[in-house]
Design a protein around this motif. Structure first.
Motif, PDB file in Angstrom:
ATOM      1  N   GLN A  75       4.400  58.800  57.234  1.00 43.53           N
ATOM      2  CA  GLN A  75       4.370  57.338  57.308  1.00 43.53           C
ATOM      3  C   GLN A  75       5.751  56.773  57.608  1.00 43.53           C
ATOM      4  OE1 GLN A  75       1.616  55.550  57.199  1.00 43.53           O
ATOM      5  NE2 GLN A  75       0.407  57.395  56.884  1.00 43.53           N
ATOM      6  N   ARG A 104      -4.507  57.691  57.392  1.00 46.21           N
ATOM      7  CA  ARG A 104      -3.130  57.771  57.863  1.00 46.21           C
ATOM      8  C   ARG A 104      -2.620  56.439  58.375  1.00 46.21           C
ATOM      9  NH1 ARG A 104      -4.527  63.096  58.445  1.00 46.21           N
ATOM     10  NH2 ARG A 104      -2.782  64.434  57.943  1.00 46.21           N
ATOM     11  N   ILE A 132       0.976  52.134  56.801  1.00 43.17           N
ATOM     12  CA  ILE A 132       1.897  51.606  57.797  1.00 43.17           C
ATOM     13  C   ILE A 132       1.451  50.229  58.243  1.00 43.17           C
ATOM     14  CG2 ILE A 132       0.769  52.676  59.787  1.00 43.17           C
ATOM     15  CD1 ILE A 132       4.288  53.194  59.638  1.00 43.17           C
TER      16      ILE A 132
END
Lengths: 157, 838
Positions: free
Chosen positions: A91, A129, A133
């Motif tokens: 990240q 994932r 972010i």
């Protein structure tokens, strides 16, 4: 069953980031940091990434010049902790773009923000994932908008 | 993605200055001075009305906190920053709070309202930050105040907020356990709704249109499961949590999310230990996940759950072989086992042994070894000898891994592999003697301990050849000082009642002692020497008795009392054997002992004087010397056989019915004593149990302590008779309280001498423990007499046992069907006093 702390250590044993998920006194934090640093730095290349420290386990992995160290409880899954560490590095890599030690040193609060999107109160909360972010970027955008607004206000006055 | 500029525009520079300032200063003092300068600047800046400056100062302090500089003094300013309407500042405030707040109640009172407001902020980022912050800084009071708000948030429209809320709720229940039942109910509702919605979403959005929604639900489930797991680990009772089993099981069989699976497996492990009935339900599901998954961490967790959750029966070899196959695959870094279920069918076992790739991932090796140890602990036969041999042959150098290997060796040792394991470990030691790193020295100690522990497994059942094993231990003794080794040799000498073995042990001890000529004496060396001298004295061989003179000469190297006892014993045995006193030897001994009579060590002095007197007596009466030494002195050592007693035996002993611990030993029934009828019951309770009876008020206690010393002086003839040696004390002590009584002329004399005419003095106070001292030996004596009635002893490896002088007739202490007759052992120094002459 949870993370107790996450430390980022340089190869020289300097603390680059420390996040404590339980309440420790300043003295305990210092002692754990020193002990764990000594233990981790003395490990050789081909050894496993797990250590035992008092009643807990220490899981670490080295990325370039930085050691990412996690303190977990004795019953915890070591492999899972390694995956989480890796996810964190991934990240940061995306966020900073080829993250390096200096990015973390000079933007330590951002490293915290990203970590806060992965682990809350010692528990993993993200499942994809993309999520952490995205959140961090959204929050940054909010900051920028705020800052621009306040700058504009100042000009108007 | 573009590289982000350092923090913000407004005060990025400032933080950068601090960090590079620290980095520039290489000198520690200079650096320290710089940091202190920055901190004192910050003290000013946090008071600034400009929030940009205030926030910057807090951020700098948070950075310094990370490096170990206190910032608790800035708590109030942190709260100011947290309360800022600007998200950028609020975020920094929360970061600083999470780092520095440590349950300071005054500060947190100020936080409560702020948190309540932030939790209902229309901006979800603010809510998220507040929840993360709350989860970290929550205290019992804060928990009470916000628990309702948080529980409401479990149904928040945003999945992320639901996740953070459920985590915060867990932290709140830890601080405020009263709401646990409510919280659990809300969490299980959350789990239910997320699971239902996920199922619906999967059914509806078959084209995968609503991926985000699915992901959100999965994330919420994962977090809720983590919290349940967390609660299960901390709960005193699992009975409430176990009701969640059906819900968790439904998630388990449907979830594709590895981290969730792992968390559920953790919970299942606990449930399985708590409630064996769930095992048949869990096992097939876990097995199928284990076979299907491609994630190593899930396979590991499945294996761990089955093995540590006690789902493998001791005799279930079918399941065991499946698990073993998975463990081997794990080491090799493979997951798919398909339908094959045994090592053989996978081709993993061949004539050359196991096809294991030990060069792979060290982490997988580590966890696999952990599992193997647990398997062997359930049943040593689960781990085949070939596999063990393969593990041993890898020569691990990583201390963490090697520890597992050693544990595995101890757990799975048997008749067939004992020799190989020990030889292997000996070779392993040789391989790292050249290196001198500390971690290897630690490993070496572990290896030595393991070699010693291996022998003792199931009371030496697997040792193939004691002579060889003793030789191995002897070799280790030569290399390194370790009390583990001397204890092991002593244990063998006592337990293994086989002449050859004892001879081997004594020879080992003898050659070790005689090779110490050039080594400096340290504590560890002397501790080992004490044990070895004892062994030689207790079980001397022909050779030892023939060469007693050499031993006497050797004795000077070891300034310990044990040597004197040992030599005295040996002398008596030698005379008993040859029926003749070697005058030269006797003189040599006397010459050795004489200087020791003035040794600064009390124990040495005492022993030397005792033995010396006997030897002198023998020397002065040559016609009786043989009898004195060979018979009378010898009998003092050998009238009882040495018996070892299992740990805890003493606790099993019932006090004899005639042992009265309540009646005072003495009672000074003076006139005023009649006013306190309860006095008599107080004293011995007090000093025997060391447990003050606090029923009474202060005054009462004070009086009782006075009568305490008075009780002393009135002899209870039954009990005092046993303590003749304490007579002198009594006569003195009786003087103390009586001194106040002028009617007793005898006592007033004493009072002149001792000046005891005042209040109770140190002497009278000191009298109290003396009574304790006298009471204790009585208990011990009784213990010895009763010992014969104790049932079969429990042998616990590496635990010190006590020893008694005890007729060996008590067959219950001998295990009749052992290959070698074995008795229980003792290691403490006291056994030297056991045969102490005079």
């Amino acid at each position: 069953m949870a993370f107790q702390y996450i430390l980022l250590l340089s190869r020289q044993g300097k603390t680059r980031l420390s996040k404590w998920f339980e309440t420790y006194s300043m003295k305990d934090k210092g002692k754990i940091t020193r002990d764990v640093t000594t233990l981790v730095l003395s490990r050789k290349n081909k050894m496993s990434n797990f250590l035992e420290y008092k009643d807990s386990k220490v899981v670490y992995r080295r990325y370039a010049s930085l050691y990412f160290v996690a303190g977990i409880e004795a019953e915890d899954n070591e492999l899972l902790a390694l995956e989480v560490i890796h996810r964190y590095v991934e990240q940061m890599d995306k966020y900073f773009g080829n993250v390096c030690e200096l990015d973390i040193i000079f933007n330590f609060q951002r490293a915290y923000y990203i970590l806060d999107e992965i682990i809350v109160a010692g528990e993993i909360i993200e499942s994809s994932r993309r999520e952490p972010i995205k959140r961090t970027t959204q929050q940054d955008a909010l900051e920028v908008a705020e800052a621009e607004a306040s700058a504009a206000n100042k000009l108007l006055l | 993605m573009s590289r982000k500029s350092p923090f913000g525009f407004l005060f990025g520079k400032n933080l950068e200055n601090l960090i590079s300032g620290i980095r520039r200063r290489k000198d520690e003092d200079e650096k320290e001075a710089f940091i202190h300068e920055v901190i004192s600047e910050c003290r000013e800046e946090v008071r600034s009305p400009d929030y940009d400056i205030k926030t910057m100062a807090v951020l700098k302090l948070a950075y310094l906190e990370m490096l170990g500089y206190d910032m608790t003094w800035a708590g109030f300013h942190v709260i100011e920053v947290m309360a800022s309407p600007a998200f950028q500042q609020k975020r920094i405030g929360y970061i600083a709070a999470m780092q520095s707040f440590r349950g300071d109640s005054e500060l947190l009172m100020l936080v409560t309202n702020l948190l309540k407001m932030d939790l209902v902020n229309k901006n979800i980022h603010t809510v998220g930050v507040a929840l993360s912050g709350l989860a970290t800084i929550v205290t019992p009071l804060l928990a009470q105040d916000v628990s309702d708000d948080i529980m409401r948030m479990l149904s928040h429209s945003n999945a992320r907020i639901r996740q953070k809320a459920v985590l915060a709720l867990h932290k709140i229940t830890l601080q405020y356990p009263d709401i646990f039942p409510q919280a659990l109910e809300r969490i299980s509702d959350l789990l239910d709704s997320a699971q239902t919605e996920l199922t619906q979403a999967i059914q509806a959005g078959q084209a995968g249109q609503d991926e985000q929604y699915e992901r959100d639900q999965t994330a919420v489930i994962s977090t809720a499961v983590s919290v349940v797991g967390e609660m299960a680990y901390r709960a005193e009772s699992l009975s409430q949590l176990i009701e969640l089993t059906p819900r968790l099981f439904a998630v388990f069989v449907s979830s594709k999310h590895n981290w969730t699976l792992i968390k559920i497996l953790k919970v299942f492990l606990l449930f399985s230990l708590h409630e064996p009935k769930v095992r048949p339900k869990f096992l097939p599901a876990i097995k199928s996940i284990m076979q299907e998954t491609e994630s190593m961490s899930v396979v590991y967790e499945c294996l761990n759950c089955i093995i540590c959750g006690k789902m493998v029966d001791e005799d279930d070899f079918e399941l065991a072989s499946l698990l073993m196959a998975h463990i081997v695959l794990l080491i090799n870094g493979e997951t798919s086992l398909s339908s094959q279920s045994s090592l053989g069918s996978l081709g993993l076992v061949s004539s050359e042994g196991y096809k294991i790739d030990w060069s792979g991932d060290a982490n997988l090796r580590f966890v696999a070894l952990k599992l193997l140890v647990k398997m062997a602990e359930i049943n040593p036969d689960f781990v085949p000898n070939e596999l063990l041999a393969s593990v041993m042959a890898t020569r691990q150098r990583d201390p963490a891994l090697l520890k597992r290997v050693l544990a595995l060796a101890v757990a799975s040792v048997n008749d067939d592999n004992f020799f190989d394991i020990v030889e292997n470990l000996m070779q392993l030691r040789e391989s790292f003697t050249e290196s001198e790193s500390q971690s290897l020295l630690d490993i070496d100690i572990d290896v030595i301990k393991t070699i010693s522990a291996l022998g003792a497994v199931r009371n030496y059942e697997h040792v193939p050849d004691f002579k060889w094993y003793v030789g191995v231990l002897g070799k280790l003794c030569m290399d390194s000082y370790s009390e583990v080794l001397s204890s092991r040799l002593l244990d063998i000498a006592i337990r293994v009642q086989d002449a050859e073995t004892r001879e081997a042990v004594v020879e080992t001890c003898y050659s070790w002692l005689s090779s110490r000529v050039n080594s400096s004496s340290n504590k560890m060396m002397l501790n080992m020497a004490a044990v070895f001298w004892f062994i030689i004295g207790e079980y001397p061989t022909q050779q030892v008795l023939d060469n007693l003179e050499d031993l006497v000469k050797l004795a000077a190297l070891f300034p310990i009392p044990d040597v004197i006892t040992s030599l005295t014993k040996l002398m008596s045995k030698q005379v008993a054997r040859s029926h003749f006193v070697e005058l030269d030897l006797l003189k040599l001994l006397i010459a050795y002992l004489e200087p020791l009579c003035t040794n600064f060590d009390f124990e040495i002095q005492e022993r030397a004087c005792e033995s010396l007197e006997v030897f002198k007596l023998a020397l002065n009466t040559p016609e009786k010397a043989t009898e004195i030494l060979g018979s009378e002195l010898r009998d003092m050592f050998s009238c009882y056989e040495l018996v070892t007693v299992a740990p805890g035996t003493q606790k099993k002993i019932q006090p004899p019915s005639n042992l009265d611990l309540d009646t005072p030993i003495m009672n000074l029934n003076l006139e005023d004593d009649s006013e306190n009828p309860e006095n008599g019951n107080l004293d011995l309770d007090l000093d025997l149990d060391l447990n003050l009876n606090l029923n009474g008020d202060k005054e009462h206690l004070f009086r009782s302590s006075e009568t305490y010393s008075q009780n002393y002086t009135d002899a209870n003839p039954d009990l005092v008779g046993q303590y003749d040696q304490a007579d002198q004390f009594e006569s003195l002590e009786s003087a103390a309280p009586n001194a106040e009584n002028p009617e007793n002329p005898e006592n007033s004399n004493l009072s002149q001498i001792f000046d005891l005419n005042a209040k109770p003095t140190m002497d009278t106070l000191f009298a109290i423990p003396k009574s304790t001292q006298r009471a204790k030996p009585a208990k011990k004596k009784v213990v010895v007499a009763q010992d014969a009635t104790i049932d079969g002893p429990v042998i616990e490896e590496e635990k010190k046992t006590t020893i008694f002088n005890q007729p060996l007739k008590n067959g219950s202490l001998i295990q009749p069907d052992d290959k070698v007759k074995v008795r229980h052992k003792k290691k403490s120094k006291k056994n030297h006093t056991k045969s102490q002459p005079l």
